[in-house]
Design a protein around this motif. Structure first.
Motif, PDB file in Angstrom:
ATOM      1  N   SER A  53       0.998  -1.095  -0.085  1.00  0.00           N
ATOM      2  CA  SER A  53       0.080  -0.176   0.002  1.00  0.00           C
ATOM      3  C   SER A  53       1.091   1.249   0.062  1.00  0.00           C
ATOM      4  O   SER A  53       1.691   1.148   0.835  1.00  0.00           O
ATOM      5  CB  SER A  53      -0.859  -0.264   1.214  1.00  0.00           C
ATOM      6  N   PHE A  54       0.565   2.102  -0.905  1.00  0.00           N
ATOM      7  CA  PHE A  54       1.487   3.382  -0.755  1.00  0.00           C
ATOM      8  C   PHE A  54       0.715   4.552  -1.394  1.00  0.00           C
ATOM      9  O   PHE A  54      -0.453   4.305  -2.205  1.00  0.00           O
ATOM     10  CB  PHE A  54       2.589   3.121  -1.859  1.00  0.00           C
ATOM     11  N   THR A  55       1.126   5.854  -1.329  1.00  0.00           N
ATOM     12  CA  THR A  55       0.426   7.025  -1.885  1.00  0.00           C
ATOM     13  C   THR A  55       1.250   7.384  -3.063  1.00  0.00           C
ATOM     14  O   THR A  55       2.506   7.669  -2.974  1.00  0.00           O
ATOM     15  CB  THR A  55       0.388   8.118  -0.668  1.00  0.00           C
ATOM     16  N   ASN A  56       0.734   7.523  -4.094  1.00  0.00           N
ATOM     17  CA  ASN A  56       1.501   8.091  -5.624  1.00  0.00           C
ATOM     18  C   ASN A  56       1.697   9.536  -5.303  1.00  0.00           C
ATOM     19  O   ASN A  56       1.273  10.176  -4.455  1.00  0.00           O
ATOM     20  CB  ASN A  56       0.696   7.778  -6.578  1.00  0.00           C
TER      21      ASN A  56
ATOM     22  N   ASP B 222      -3.437   0.179  -3.723  1.00  0.00           N
ATOM     23  CA  ASP B 222      -3.118  -1.086  -2.967  1.00  0.00           C
ATOM     24  C   ASP B 222      -2.708  -1.850  -4.101  1.00  0.00           C
ATOM     25  O   ASP B 222      -3.674  -2.137  -5.125  1.00  0.00           O
ATOM     26  CB  ASP B 222      -4.527  -1.607  -2.383  1.00  0.00           C
ATOM     27  N   THR B 223      -1.844  -2.769  -4.032  1.00  0.00           N
ATOM     28  CA  THR B 223      -1.302  -3.796  -5.203  1.00  0.00           C
ATOM     29  C   THR B 223      -0.963  -5.015  -4.405  1.00  0.00           C
ATOM     30  O   THR B 223      -0.514  -5.107  -3.386  1.00  0.00           O
ATOM     31  CB  THR B 223      -0.407  -3.258  -5.823  1.00  0.00           C
ATOM     32  N   VAL B 224      -0.792  -5.988  -5.384  1.00  0.00           N
ATOM     33  CA  VAL B 224      -0.035  -7.388  -5.212  1.00  0.00           C
ATOM     34  C   VAL B 224       0.854  -7.252  -6.113  1.00  0.00           C
ATOM     35  O   VAL B 224       0.670  -7.478  -7.338  1.00  0.00           O
ATOM     36  CB  VAL B 224      -1.107  -8.460  -5.149  1.00  0.00           C
ATOM     37  N   ASN B 225       2.116  -7.462  -5.915  1.00  0.00           N
ATOM     38  CA  ASN B 225       3.398  -7.248  -6.335  1.00  0.00           C
ATOM     39  C   ASN B 225       4.240  -8.732  -6.648  1.00  0.00           C
ATOM     40  O   ASN B 225       4.462  -9.192  -5.652  1.00  0.00           O
ATOM     41  CB  ASN B 225       4.351  -6.394  -6.135  1.00  0.00           C
ATOM     42  N   THR B 226       4.867  -8.930  -7.758  1.00  0.00           N
ATOM     43  CA  THR B 226       5.808 -10.055  -8.273  1.00  0.00           C
ATOM     44  C   THR B 226       6.776  -9.009  -8.697  1.00  0.00           C
ATOM     45  O   THR B 226       6.850  -8.508  -9.738  1.00  0.00           O
ATOM     46  CB  THR B 226       5.346 -10.927  -8.853  1.00  0.00           C
TER      47      THR B 226
ATOM     48  N   SER C 218      -7.062  -1.808  -5.493  1.00  0.00           N
ATOM     49  CA  SER C 218      -7.569  -0.479  -5.034  1.00  0.00           C
ATOM     50  C   SER C 218      -9.356  -0.375  -5.235  1.00  0.00           C
ATOM     51  O   SER C 218     -10.159  -0.210  -4.523  1.00  0.00           O
ATOM     52  CB  SER C 218      -6.953   0.853  -5.787  1.00  0.00           C
ATOM     53  N   THR C 219      -9.470  -0.601  -6.791  1.00  0.00           N
ATOM     54  CA  THR C 219     -10.965  -0.580  -7.154  1.00  0.00           C
ATOM     55  C   THR C 219     -11.745  -1.853  -6.411  1.00  0.00           C
ATOM     56  O   THR C 219     -12.930  -1.450  -6.117  1.00  0.00           O
ATOM     57  CB  THR C 219     -11.124  -0.893  -8.637  1.00  0.00           C
ATOM     58  N   VAL C 220     -11.165  -2.716  -6.244  1.00  0.00           N
ATOM     59  CA  VAL C 220     -11.624  -4.028  -5.434  1.00  0.00           C
ATOM     60  C   VAL C 220     -12.021  -3.451  -4.241  1.00  0.00           C
ATOM     61  O   VAL C 220     -13.143  -3.916  -3.692  1.00  0.00           O
ATOM     62  CB  VAL C 220     -10.944  -5.322  -5.622  1.00  0.00           C
ATOM     63  N   LYS C 221     -10.990  -2.940  -3.588  1.00  0.00           N
ATOM     64  CA  LYS C 221     -11.485  -2.588  -2.112  1.00  0.00           C
ATOM     65  C   LYS C 221     -12.394  -1.470  -2.113  1.00  0.00           C
ATOM     66  O   LYS C 221     -13.419  -1.627  -1.132  1.00  0.00           O
ATOM     67  CB  LYS C 221      -9.815  -1.969  -1.545  1.00  0.00           C
ATOM     68  N   GLN C 222     -12.447  -0.606  -2.942  1.00  0.00           N
ATOM     69  CA  GLN C 222     -13.339   0.391  -2.960  1.00  0.00           C
ATOM     70  C   GLN C 222     -14.841  -0.067  -3.094  1.00  0.00           C
ATOM     71  O   GLN C 222     -15.796   0.181  -2.459  1.00  0.00           O
ATOM     72  CB  GLN C 222     -13.209   1.482  -3.879  1.00  0.00           C
ATOM     73  N   LEU C 223     -14.692  -1.100  -4.090  1.00  0.00           N
ATOM     74  CA  LEU C 223     -16.092  -1.712  -4.303  1.00  0.00           C
ATOM     75  C   LEU C 223     -16.659  -2.409  -3.298  1.00  0.00           C
ATOM     76  O   LEU C 223     -17.790  -2.479  -2.736  1.00  0.00           O
ATOM     77  CB  LEU C 223     -16.236  -2.430  -5.586  1.00  0.00           C
ATOM     78  N   SER C 224     -15.696  -2.985  -2.489  1.00  0.00           N
ATOM     79  CA  SER C 224     -16.007  -4.053  -1.270  1.00  0.00           C
ATOM     80  C   SER C 224     -16.656  -3.182  -0.193  1.00  0.00           C
ATOM     81  O   SER C 224     -17.452  -3.556   0.338  1.00  0.00           O
ATOM     82  CB  SER C 224     -15.044  -4.592  -0.950  1.00  0.00           C
TER      83      SER C 224
END
Length: 473
Positions: A85-88, A95-99, A120-126
């Motif tokens: 999680s970070f602020t651009n 919010d991302t999941v990174n490889t 991020s979008t998924v979390k907002q919709l949730s």
């Protein structure tokens, strides 16, 4: 490979820009050298804002310790499926999941590439869905039932004995027969029970769980069977847990603590499924699958007189024994890695690995609290660490002391190779063989010689893989 007529660089760049994953490439100094369209959309900036700039200039909320790209450049090791999680640069929370993997030219590290999935979008919709549900049901009372939250995927193991138990449990889950689960405290009995319910035909119905520890018979009777208004002062018409579990599963934990007088009442329900509320005269036919758990072996419980034999034989259609963690040492690194990832997400950290000496010492510990204790140890270590690795200094003081004492004993007595468990098992095997030999293969007579119940001897014969023929020889 590309055919010769294709302009490779242009085609490759077009392909990468069309991929629906964010791709960010930096050189060995952390300067962005490639940034695709999806990355720009996810991060809320333009490609021009990122190219030629250092990672920390693009994402000011990151630092050398929590940037996955910089961490990979520093260590030269890949990081897989890491939540971040970070602020651009525009102040938007991402919010991302990174490889993230290093890029080498021969043996020289020249940069790193990161592929990120945007959450991020998924979390907002949730969150919007949760808010909508809250507004709809704000006037409703909470449900009295609880559902299953774990599945077979939550059981982390590569141990042969554990995998065999899981296979048996999956087969038993397909039926409606009672199941008895035995395991020491912290071995994961609840996970197994939840998984059984989730993979059964009753999965769409409720899983009701009740711990029987320290509850008197009268309270258990009112909780499980329900009450009729007027049956005692303050009593109201209320369905019991067995009624609430109709069509689903009732999980009774720590059955070995249930009062004996109530065990006989439970036995009657198991036989015909009929219940009657406390103080009532009407009977109700129920359809409930019973799953029970014990933290002492049922044979030991019967020897102690805390488990009725008739109840045991009624419930023991399928007995699942969960091995303690000390008997599945190969699972310890797997579980520690699982908990490291879990608390990386919970604590918003970027701990990438566990030191080898921590893993080695952990494999020597007895783990009386089993997997639950191991999780708490990793959780504590994750709280204490400020770097990218769990080290010995991060372990709880009691565990380090136990390991030091263990090492001291091993140095003082290097000739002692066998564990206490192994020694006791071999002694028990020898005594049982001698008793069967003296009794000429008669199990009842052998049990009398050993001063244990016949059922207990039969259980030990099966557990230790002793045949009657072995005892006669």
């Amino acid at each position: 490979m590309f055919i010769e007529t294709i302009k490779r660089p242009e085609l490759l760049e077009a392909i990468i820009h069309s991929i629906d994953e964010a791709i960010h490439v930096v050189d060995a100094s952390g300067i962005t050298i490639f940034y695709n369209d999806r990355a720009a959309q996810n991060d809320g900036i333009s490609i021009h804002d990122a190219l030629g700039k250092h990672v920390l200039d693009i994402f000011p909320s990151l630092n050398k310790e929590n940037s996955t790209l910089l961490k990979v450049i520093e260590s030269g090791q890949p990081i897989y499926q890491q939540h971040q999680s970070f602020t651009n640069i525009r102040g938007k929370l991402i919010d991302t999941v990174n490889t993230t993997v290093p890029i080498y030219s021969g043996t020289k590290l020249i940069g790193a590439v990161e592929i990120a999935k945007d959450l991020s979008t998924v979390k907002q919709l949730s969150q919007k869905l949760i808010d909508l549900q809250s507004s709809v049901v704000s006037q409703q009372k909470p449900s009295l039932t609880t559902g299953a939250t774990y599945t077979w995927d939550d059981l982390i193991t590569q141990d042969a004995q554990m995998l065999k138990m899981i296979e048996r449990a999956k087969k038993a889950a397909a039926t409606s027969s009672p199941i008895m689960v035995y395991g020491e405290t912290g071995t994961g009995k609840e996970l197994v029970v939840h998984s059984i319910h989730q993979s059964s035909k009753r999965a769409k119905e409720s899983l009701i769980a009740q711990n029987c520890a320290s509850l008197p018979s009268t309270l258990l009777e009112s909780m499980l069977f329900g009450t009729k208004k007027g049956s005692y002062t303050g009593a109201v018409d209320r369905a019991g847990l067995i009624e609430l579990a109709h069509g689903g599963t009732l999980f009774l934990d720590e059955l070995n603590t249930m009062p004996l007088d109530f065990q006989s009442k439970l036995l009657r329900v198991l036989e015909d499924g009929v219940i009657r509320r406390l103080g009532g005269s009407q009977s109700y036919q129920t359809d409930v699958r019973f799953v029970v758990a014990l933290n002492e072996h049922p044979h030991v419980c019967m020897e102690k007189g805390i488990l009725r034999r008739d109840l045991y034989y009624r419930l023991n259609v399928c007995l699942l024994e969960i091995p303690p963690l000390r008997e599945r040492k190969a699972d310890i690194p797997l579980l520690m890695e699982h908990f490291r990832k879990k608390y990386n997400y919970t604590f918003q950290k970027l701990v990438t690995h566990i030191d080898e000496d921590v893993l080695e010492l952990s494999s020597r510990y007895y783990w009386p609290g089993n997997v639950r204790e191991l999780e708490h140890v990793v959780e504590y270590a994750m709280m204490m660490t400020e770097g990218d690795a769990i080290q010995l200094d991060h372990l709880p003081a009691y565990l380090k002391q136990e390991l030091m004492n263990h090492s001291s004993v091993k140095r003082e007595q290097p000739e002692r190779k066998r564990s206490l468990r192994k020694t006791l098992e071999e002694t028990e095997r020898t005594l049982i063989k001698e008793a069967i030999q003296d009794a000429k293969g008669n199990v009842l007579q052998a049990a009398k010689r050993l001063e244990i119940p016949r059922q207990t001897l039969q259980y030990k014969l099966q557990k230790l893989h002793i045949t009657y023929e072995e005892g006669r020889t």
